[in-house]
Write a protein that holds these residues in place. Structure first.
Motif, PDB file in Angstrom:
ATOM      1  N   ARG A  94     -16.820  -8.119   4.823  1.00 60.06           N
ATOM      2  CA  ARG A  94     -17.172  -6.842   5.274  1.00 60.06           C
ATOM      3  C   ARG A  94     -15.773  -6.005   5.346  1.00 60.06           C
ATOM      4  NH1 ARG A  94     -21.945  -6.289   9.163  1.00 60.06           N
ATOM      5  NH2 ARG A  94     -21.104  -4.208   9.331  1.00 60.06           N
ATOM      6  N   ARG A  95     -14.762  -6.719   4.576  1.00 64.60           N
ATOM      7  CA  ARG A  95     -13.594  -6.033   4.624  1.00 64.60           C
ATOM      8  C   ARG A  95     -13.477  -4.778   3.929  1.00 64.60           C
ATOM      9  NH1 ARG A  95      -9.071 -10.679   3.453  1.00 64.60           N
ATOM     10  NH2 ARG A  95      -7.819  -8.865   4.037  1.00 64.60           N
ATOM     11  N   PRO A  96     -12.670  -3.905   4.347  1.00 64.04           N
ATOM     12  CA  PRO A  96     -12.691  -2.531   3.529  1.00 64.04           C
ATOM     13  C   PRO A  96     -11.572  -2.867   2.584  1.00 64.04           C
ATOM     14  CG  PRO A  96     -11.251  -2.259   5.636  1.00 64.04           C
ATOM     15  CD  PRO A  96     -12.267  -3.640   5.885  1.00 64.04           C
ATOM     16  N   VAL A  97     -11.854  -2.269   1.255  1.00 67.41           N
ATOM     17  CA  VAL A  97     -10.810  -2.536  -0.017  1.00 67.41           C
ATOM     18  C   VAL A  97     -10.330  -1.315  -0.371  1.00 67.41           C
ATOM     19  CG1 VAL A  97     -11.170  -3.196  -2.575  1.00 67.41           C
ATOM     20  CG2 VAL A  97     -12.447  -4.521  -0.466  1.00 67.41           C
ATOM     21  N   LEU A  98      -8.754  -1.234  -0.476  1.00 71.77           N
ATOM     22  CA  LEU A  98      -8.090  -0.378  -1.318  1.00 71.77           C
ATOM     23  C   LEU A  98      -7.948  -0.763  -2.510  1.00 71.77           C
ATOM     24  CD1 LEU A  98      -6.190   2.054  -1.641  1.00 71.77           C
ATOM     25  CD2 LEU A  98      -4.501   0.730  -0.498  1.00 71.77           C
ATOM     26  N   PHE A  99      -8.255  -0.352  -3.876  1.00 68.71           N
ATOM     27  CA  PHE A  99      -8.472  -0.733  -5.146  1.00 68.71           C
ATOM     28  C   PHE A  99      -7.289   0.338  -5.772  1.00 68.71           C
ATOM     29  CE2 PHE A  99     -10.450  -1.195  -9.389  1.00 68.71           C
ATOM     30  CZ  PHE A  99      -9.472  -2.171  -9.656  1.00 68.71           C
ATOM     31  N   ALA A 100      -6.253  -0.532  -6.451  1.00 70.19           N
ATOM     32  CA  ALA A 100      -5.277   0.309  -7.231  1.00 70.19           C
ATOM     33  C   ALA A 100      -5.764  -0.058  -8.424  1.00 70.19           C
ATOM     34  CB  ALA A 100      -3.687  -0.187  -6.878  1.00 70.19           C
ATOM     35  N   ALA A 101      -6.134   0.516  -9.556  1.00 69.78           N
ATOM     36  CA  ALA A 101      -6.626   0.520 -10.713  1.00 69.78           C
ATOM     37  C   ALA A 101      -5.655   0.824 -11.962  1.00 69.78           C
ATOM     38  CB  ALA A 101      -7.947   1.176 -11.107  1.00 69.78           C
ATOM     39  N   SER A 102      -5.419  -0.133 -12.689  1.00 71.30           N
ATOM     40  CA  SER A 102      -4.530   0.105 -13.817  1.00 71.30           C
ATOM     41  C   SER A 102      -3.327   0.430 -13.427  1.00 71.30           C
ATOM     42  CB  SER A 102      -5.336   1.049 -14.869  1.00 71.30           C
ATOM     43  OG  SER A 102      -6.566   0.480 -15.457  1.00 71.30           O
ATOM     44  N   THR A 103      -2.636  -0.298 -12.817  1.00 68.33           N
ATOM     45  CA  THR A 103      -1.218   0.150 -12.193  1.00 68.33           C
ATOM     46  C   THR A 103      -0.165  -0.029 -13.460  1.00 68.33           C
ATOM     47  OG1 THR A 103      -0.824  -1.926 -11.120  1.00 68.33           O
ATOM     48  CG2 THR A 103      -1.914  -0.297  -9.630  1.00 68.33           C
ATOM     49  N   HIS A 104       0.774   0.857 -13.295  1.00 70.67           N
ATOM     50  CA  HIS A 104       1.897   0.868 -14.158  1.00 70.67           C
ATOM     51  C   HIS A 104       3.077   0.264 -13.241  1.00 70.67           C
ATOM     52  CE1 HIS A 104      -0.074   2.713 -17.604  1.00 70.67           C
ATOM     53  NE2 HIS A 104      -0.479   2.907 -17.026  1.00 70.67           N
ATOM     54  N   PRO A 105       4.272  -0.189 -14.218  1.00 67.61           N
ATOM     55  CA  PRO A 105       5.472  -0.740 -13.326  1.00 67.61           C
ATOM     56  C   PRO A 105       5.992   0.666 -12.087  1.00 67.61           C
ATOM     57  CG  PRO A 105       5.769  -1.457 -15.496  1.00 67.61           C
ATOM     58  CD  PRO A 105       4.523  -0.398 -15.168  1.00 67.61           C
ATOM     59  N   GLY A 106       6.313   0.042 -11.256  1.00 65.03           N
ATOM     60  CA  GLY A 106       6.829   1.140 -10.073  1.00 65.03           C
ATOM     61  C   GLY A 106       5.748   1.191  -9.257  1.00 65.03           C
ATOM     62  N   GLU A 107       4.631   1.224  -9.675  1.00 64.36           N
ATOM     63  CA  GLU A 107       3.352   1.708  -8.596  1.00 64.36           C
ATOM     64  C   GLU A 107       2.859   0.500  -7.620  1.00 64.36           C
ATOM     65  OE1 GLU A 107       0.464   5.039 -10.497  1.00 64.36           O
ATOM     66  OE2 GLU A 107       0.355   3.297 -11.598  1.00 64.36           O
ATOM     67  N   ASP A 108       3.064  -0.693  -7.945  1.00 65.19           N
ATOM     68  CA  ASP A 108       2.614  -1.602  -7.238  1.00 65.19           C
ATOM     69  C   ASP A 108       3.469  -1.780  -5.854  1.00 65.19           C
ATOM     70  OD1 ASP A 108       1.113  -2.807  -9.663  1.00 65.19           O
ATOM     71  OD2 ASP A 108       3.207  -3.061 -10.340  1.00 65.19           O
ATOM     72  N   ALA A 128       3.526  -0.911  -0.194  1.00 66.19           N
ATOM     73  CA  ALA A 128       4.329  -0.414   0.988  1.00 66.19           C
ATOM     74  C   ALA A 128       3.268   0.498   1.978  1.00 66.19           C
ATOM     75  CB  ALA A 128       5.354   0.585   0.620  1.00 66.19           C
ATOM     76  N   ALA A 129       2.216   0.984   1.395  1.00 70.68           N
ATOM     77  CA  ALA A 129       1.265   1.916   2.018  1.00 70.68           C
ATOM     78  C   ALA A 129       0.460   1.085   2.566  1.00 70.68           C
ATOM     79  CB  ALA A 129       0.423   2.768   1.014  1.00 70.68           C
ATOM     80  N   ALA A 130       0.054  -0.298   2.026  1.00 71.48           N
ATOM     81  CA  ALA A 130      -0.797  -1.212   2.921  1.00 71.48           C
ATOM     82  C   ALA A 130      -0.142  -1.703   3.972  1.00 71.48           C
ATOM     83  CB  ALA A 130      -1.126  -2.208   1.651  1.00 71.48           C
ATOM     84  N   PHE A 164      -5.447  -1.021  10.544  1.00 70.65           N
ATOM     85  CA  PHE A 164      -6.461  -1.724   9.744  1.00 70.65           C
ATOM     86  C   PHE A 164      -6.092  -3.071   9.498  1.00 70.65           C
ATOM     87  CE2 PHE A 164      -6.451   3.058   9.027  1.00 70.65           C
ATOM     88  CZ  PHE A 164      -7.590   3.536   9.229  1.00 70.65           C
ATOM     89  N   PRO A 165      -6.218  -3.800  10.310  1.00 67.69           N
ATOM     90  CA  PRO A 165      -5.716  -5.381   9.983  1.00 67.69           C
ATOM     91  C   PRO A 165      -6.650  -5.847   9.041  1.00 67.69           C
ATOM     92  CG  PRO A 165      -6.691  -5.181  12.200  1.00 67.69           C
ATOM     93  CD  PRO A 165      -6.469  -3.611  11.669  1.00 67.69           C
ATOM     94  N   GLN A 166      -7.886  -5.640   8.779  1.00 67.25           N
ATOM     95  CA  GLN A 166      -8.695  -6.318   7.941  1.00 67.25           C
ATOM     96  C   GLN A 166      -8.552  -5.708   6.519  1.00 67.25           C
ATOM     97  OE1 GLN A 166     -10.862  -8.947   8.671  1.00 67.25           O
ATOM     98  NE2 GLN A 166      -9.406  -8.706  10.518  1.00 67.25           N
ATOM     99  N   LEU A 167      -7.845  -4.781   6.482  1.00 69.33           N
ATOM    100  CA  LEU A 167      -7.801  -3.965   4.921  1.00 69.33           C
ATOM    101  C   LEU A 167      -7.368  -5.141   3.849  1.00 69.33           C
ATOM    102  CD1 LEU A 167      -7.948  -1.451   3.293  1.00 69.33           C
ATOM    103  CD2 LEU A 167      -5.626  -1.137   3.833  1.00 69.33           C
ATOM    104  N   LEU A 168      -7.951  -5.265   2.687  1.00 70.77           N
ATOM    105  CA  LEU A 168      -7.681  -5.805   1.560  1.00 70.77           C
ATOM    106  C   LEU A 168      -7.248  -5.065   0.532  1.00 70.77           C
ATOM    107  CD1 LEU A 168      -7.626  -8.596   0.057  1.00 70.77           C
ATOM    108  CD2 LEU A 168      -9.948  -8.151  -0.971  1.00 70.77           C
TER     109      LEU A 168
END
Length: 421
Positions: free
Chosen positions: A232-246, A251-253, A260-264
């Motif tokens: 049931r964890r909330p999921v932040l998905f970064a789709a098709s990232t490019h160098p520098g975005e990861d 950092a935001a996570a 939000f300690p359960q955030l994946l």
């Protein structure tokens, strides 16, 4: 200019062969299929043959509904699909139905060397050619025109940078190239204006095949396995990232973790070969190694053709290429699957799509990368705002359902004209 390009491409052939070998060593070409890049490997079937060229993954996915529409209207039609990247070649067979796979032949597109193009065309003898977006190779277009092969340009796209370059350095050449097409369908009103300014003599009404694409698929068993691992964890998905975005995403996570300690956080790099590097940065397991999400805060989805899985699992998706100066990836893939969309400030590759999503409240665009953590926190705290994005996006993605059929009818008309002639 055409003669200069032809001579330069011929002289460059040895260097291009060297570069192809270099790309093999970097994992960007298939060694066993390098002859296709020089026009070898023709296996023309009997009957009518339509050649469609889609340079990379986005264009390949965009033409899938068109392929279905073509075969539905002419079940005997043969389709030759060429691509220019390893990823698109691997993805295409995964996306074809068994019925469509029986009519589709894949090859890598030959490089724009006159002898290589001539060999390709003499072997395949296509009855018509359909290029997608901005594949304006002078030798290819000239060779098709010399053979009387009718050509169409779909989702025609001219970026602001390309427009300035053509207008300043090659106005006669681009006018000649555009004049070779029997049909040009601009991707957007902005592209139509640029094409007209560059001298395109024939423009069909605007139509973007990427608006009409089917939802990305997902293997049910793999989806169930991932759901069980994530829980049931909330999921932040970064789709098709490019160098520098990861680094920005991670950092935001970290900023979000206390609240939000359960955030994946799941990161899917645009190029999976960056998976190991990102996993080391995030200290996270990799799907490319067969791992499932664990109790940690991050997971790296470094595989090909599985975005449909993660959009279905995500609480929201950050569209890659938009937090750095790449220009953004396609946000409609997330929108079609009911995944709330977050865009960075750089969406130049999808100007009209972005404008349409923002006009309907179908996406949230950040003023800068620093605003990401606050936007995610707000959406996790107020689910109704995420639901509003989904509702707004649904109005955009349902707007072009009849476009593949209309384009299929036009392309079959080109084929009929060729046969009659």
């Amino acid at each position: 200019m055409s003669r200069i390009w032809r001579a330069a491409a011929t002289l460059a052939a040895p260097l291009l062969r060297w570069n192809l070998q270099r790309r093999v060593r970097r994992g960007k070409e298939e060694a066993g299929r390098l002859p296709e890049r020089e026009g070898f490997g023709a296996a023309r079937p009997e009957g009518r043959l339509l050649w469609l060229h889609a340079a990379s993954v986005g264009e390949t996915l965009a033409i899938l509904p068109l392929l279905d529409a073509l075969v539905a209207r002419d079940p005997a039609l043969n389709l030759l699909v060429t691509t220019g990247t390893l990823t698109s070649a691997q993805l295409l067979p995964q996306r074809l139905s068994p019925e469509l796979a029986a009519r589709v032949i894949h090859r890598y597109v030959p490089l724009d060397v006159p002898a290589w193009i001539d060999r390709f065309l003499e072997g395949w003898r296509p009855d018509a050619v359909c290029l997608v977006e901005s594949e304006l190779w002078p030798n290819l277009l000239g060779a098709c025109a010399a053979r009387g092969i009718p050509m169409a340009l779909l989702n025609a796209r001219i970026s602001a940078q390309s427009f300035r370059r053509w207008r300043n350095f090659g106005p006669r050449l681009i006018r000649q190239l555009l004049g070779r097409f029997a049909m040009i369908v601009p991707r957007s009103a902005e592209d139509a204006a640029r094409l007209m300014a560059l001298g395109a003599p024939r423009l069909a009404p605007v139509g973007d095949l990427k608006l009409a694409a089917a939802p990305l698929p997902a293997d049910p068993a793999k989806l169930a396995e991932l759901r069980a691992a994530i829980g049931r964890r909330p999921v932040l998905f970064a789709a098709s990232t490019h160098p520098g975005e990861d680094a920005i995403i991670l950092a935001a996570a970290r900023q979000l973790a206390p609240r939000f300690p359960q955030l994946l956080t799941i990161i899917a790099p645009r190029h999976p070969d960056r998976g190991a590097e990102i996993a080391a940065m995030a200290q996270a397991p990799r799907r490319g190694e067969g791992a499932l999400p664990g109790p940690g805060a991050a997971y790296i989805a470094d595989t090909i053709g599985e975005l449909g899985l993660f959009y279905r699992l995500a609480s929201m998706a950050v569209i890659g290429g938009s937090l750095v100066r790449h220009g953004g990836q396609n946000p409609l893939e997330a929108a079609r699957l009911g995944c709330p969309v977050i865009l960075g400030p750089n969406m130049q590759n999808f100007t009209d799509t972005t404008a349409a999503l923002l006009a309907t409240g179908g996406a949230l665009q950040l003023p800068d990368a620093a605003a990401l953590a606050g936007a995610v926190s707000d959406m996790l705290s107020h689910p109704e705002r995420a639901a509003g994005l989904v509702a707004g996006a649904s109005r955009v993605v349902s707007a072009a359902t009849d476009l593949p059929g209309r384009m299929a009818v036009a392309l079959l008309g080109l084929l009929s004209g060729r046969t009659a002639g």
